[in-house]
Design an enzyme around this catalytic site. Structure first.
Site, mmCIF file in Angstrom:
data_model
loop_
_atom_site.group_PDB
_atom_site.id
_atom_site.type_symbol
_atom_site.label_atom_id
_atom_site.label_comp_id
_atom_site.label_asym_id
_atom_site.label_seq_id
_atom_site.Cartn_x
_atom_site.Cartn_y
_atom_site.Cartn_z
ATOM 1 N N ARG A 1 -18.822 -2.185 3.243
ATOM 2 C CA ARG A 1 -18.959 -3.486 2.619
ATOM 3 C C ARG A 1 -20.399 -3.985 2.512
ATOM 4 N NH1 ARG A 1 -17.290 -9.431 4.798
ATOM 5 N NH2 ARG A 1 -18.729 -8.801 6.422
ATOM 6 N N HIS B 1 -14.889 -0.920 3.158
ATOM 7 C CA HIS B 1 -14.914 -1.670 4.417
ATOM 8 C C HIS B 1 -14.558 -0.778 5.604
ATOM 9 C CE1 HIS B 1 -14.782 -4.649 1.259
ATOM 10 N NE2 HIS B 1 -14.871 -5.653 2.093
ATOM 11 N N GLU C 1 0.805 -1.219 0.000
ATOM 12 C CA GLU C 1 0.000 0.000 0.000
ATOM 13 C C GLU C 1 0.841 1.273 0.000
ATOM 14 O OE1 GLU C 1 -0.356 -2.507 2.200
ATOM 15 O OE2 GLU C 1 -2.248 -3.436 1.641
#
Lengths: 317, 281
Positions: free
Chosen positions: A170, A112, A61
């Protein structure tokens, strides 16, 4: 009085995927990067339609944030995709330096968020991301409430020059906003007018706020409901106008009490028009495993909590 | 294009600029700056294909990213002396309200800088991203970036090194300032880097070395050779052996001057070893 109808449960992340797909067709400068969660972020269709503009970065990331910053140099508009936890806390310094401090036109798209990753537990949930992102100078922070709004927001942020944090979730939630809505960054949406209490909600809690308003109505309490999809910049005018009428406010968010929407609203009120406020948020805790519904109930992030908070705040007027 | 004498004069003048900037505010990083003087002069005066003027997007020209932002004195000096901003502005280095922040930033709009750097390990990722955008834009110019050897201890670099090879970023040249020193001591003492050449090769990069990174001609020919290695499916890494503090005898071969400014007497000695050539600011 039921003004907003659930047109069928859909997940907000699919709204992101649908928005990105549409953007891919209409804006050739849009590129997408993903850290091994293409399916989770619903980026498959963009990838299939524009393989040359889709970059799989793997489980890396920090590199993804740097790549995105670099891709803006030469005019591309990068959309990064991973879970909210890995989109913020994990890469805070990369976002701070390579993106925010450097004024890069990167759209950090985070799925999420909050508790709703559910069974995976606290390592994969995040309740601090709004605070982390809103503290970065120049960062726009958006938390959308349903599929349609997430799609509209995804498309809108491509036309906004500057770093944006777009937060969504989500699970499938009620899809109740208009399909053809115009998404205006920084402009709150007044969902329902009322006179006794202002309920300011963001993300998944907006639908809960509407349910709460119905329950309050049955109790003879008139609630005004405002959807704050943009936490920064905050539409202070809309909040102050409502509170000048109701004289009290409940804020509702799937985020920690520290650093979230409630804190931004409190600052606005303190500075302009002090009024009693109650907070529906998590109280300085990490999440845990459980179904999303169980977690929302355990941590008090639902219509029932908003009703209780409303009664409490009205009594404090 | 300047002749070799003019380039050598520039190298000496840049060393003076570095010493004077750091001395004036009694802070900054002279050691790494002096070690990379020949590299910056070579890159900006000879190697890069640059447009006149500056724009953030840098389309249809070679562009450069400095990852180890603490060597800002050499970057600022060479940018100013290459026409990006007035040389006199070097007087404002690290002072309040200056565009010349301690570590480079885009924030104040200083021409020549396209990303903030200083928090180590981030520059290579940005450079690869910019290189990929050049490809998407059909722009066949190159992206150069410099990082420190100690900086390779940051894990983000290895994410980027893996990615650069996997995505065939062969329009990118990474130069490593291989001086073997970092703040706390030698890289061997702090956290050994191992065989860097073998590591880059194992990750799928084309690797070259410049044995004397403080010999201007060697740096120019090394970087020109690196350019010939681009376009072959692999990113290019140049391991450039330098001496930290080069050109000022008491600053050489030690980490002591990584982040320390000379006092008045030390400045005088350093300047005497590098007599004025193109004129001080």
């Amino acid at each position: 009085m039921k003004k907003y109808i659930d047109s069928g449960a859909k997940d907000t992340r699919s709204g992101f995927g649908a928005g990105l797909t549409e953007l891919g067709k209409k804006n050739p400068d849009v590129v997408a990067l993903c850290a091994d969660l293409t399916g989770s972020l619903k980026m498959d269709e963009f990838k299939a339609n524009h393989p040359e503009r889709f970059f799989q970065v793997g489980i890396a990331e920090a590199n993804m944030m740097g790549l995105a910053a670099g891709m803006t140099i030469g005019g591309k508009i990068p959309f990064t995709g991973t879970f909210a936890n890995f989109s913020t806390g994990r890469v805070y310094d990369q976002i701070r330096q390579s993106i925010a401090y450097s004024h890069k036109n990167v759209k950090i798209c985070a799925s999420h968020a909050g508790l709703t990753l559910g069974e995976d537990g606290a390592t994969h949930q995040i309740l601090e991301d709004i605070g982390l992102m809103k503290m970065l100078p120049g960062m726009t922070v958006i938390n959308t409430c349903d599929f349609n709004q997430t799609k509209a927001a995804t498309i809108a942020i491509a036309d906004h020059h500057g770093p944006v944090y777009l937060r969504f979730g989500r699970p499938k939630v009620a899809n109740f906003t208009a399909e053809d809505q115009v998404f205006e960054i920084g402009k709150a949406v007044l969902l329902q007018e009322g006179t006794d209490v202002t309920i300011v909600a963001t993300g998944h809690l907006v639908w809960e706020a509407l349910q709460a308003a119905e329950q309050l109505n049955d109790l003879g309490i008139s609630a005004e409901v405002i959807n704050i999809h943009t936490i920064k910049p905050l539409d202070e005018e809309a909040i102050l106008a409502s509170v000048s009428k109701t004289a009290c406010v409940v804020t509702a968010e799937e985020h920690n009490y520290y650093g979230g929407l409630g804190e931004s609203v409190a600052r606005t009120l303190t500075k302009n028009n002090p009024a009693p406020q109650e907070f529906v948020a998590t109280m300085d805790t990490f999440g845990e495993s459980g179904t999303p519904a169980q977690l929302m109930e355990k941590y008090g992030l639902n219509a029932a909590s908003i009703v209780e908070a409303s009664k409490k705040v009205i009594a404090r007027k | 294009m300047p002749n070799q004498d003019q380039l050598q004069d520039l190298v000496v003048q840049v060393r003076r600029d570095i010493l004077r900037q750091v001395h004036k505010v009694n802070s900054g990083h002279p050691g790494g700056s002096l070690g990379c003087t020949e590299f910056f002069v070579a890159l900006f005066q000879e190697v890069m294909d640059r447009k006149s003027g500056f724009d953030m997007d840098g389309k249809e020209e070679d562009i450069f990213f400095l990852s180890n932002g603490h060597i800002s004195p050499v970057f600022y000096s060479v940018l100013a002396r290459s026409g990006y901003f007035p040389v006199e502005e070097l007087n404002t280095f690290r002072l309040i309200n200056s565009r010349l922040q301690g570590h480079p930033t885009t924030h104040e709009g200083l021409p020549g800088i396209r990303v903030a750097s200083g928090s180590l390990g981030q520059g290579l990722s940005v450079a690869i991203g910019a290189a990929q955008t050049k490809k998407l834009n059909g722009d066949d110019h190159l992206v150069f970036t410099l990082c420190g050897d100690g900086e390779l201890q940051e894990g983000q670099n290895w994410e980027a090194i893996m990615y650069g090879a996997a995505h065939k970023a062969d329009n990118l040249i990474l130069t490593v300032d291989y001086n073997g020193q970092q703040i706390d001591g030698s890289t061997d003492d702090v956290l050994p880097l191992g065989n860097l050449r073998a590591k880059f090769e194992a990750f799928g990069w084309e690797v070259m070395e410049i044995e004397d990174g403080n010999d201007l001609q060697a740096v120019i020919s090394g970087l020109e050779a690196a350019k010939t290695k681009t376009g072959n499916g692999k990113p290019v890494c140049v391991l450039m052996h330098t001496v930290m503090g080069n050109g000022v005898d008491f600053m050489m071969h030690t980490h002591a001057w990584h982040g320390k400014a000379p006092n008045d007497e030390q400045l005088a000695i350093g300047l005497a070893q590098n007599p004025e050539t193109l004129g001080d600011y």
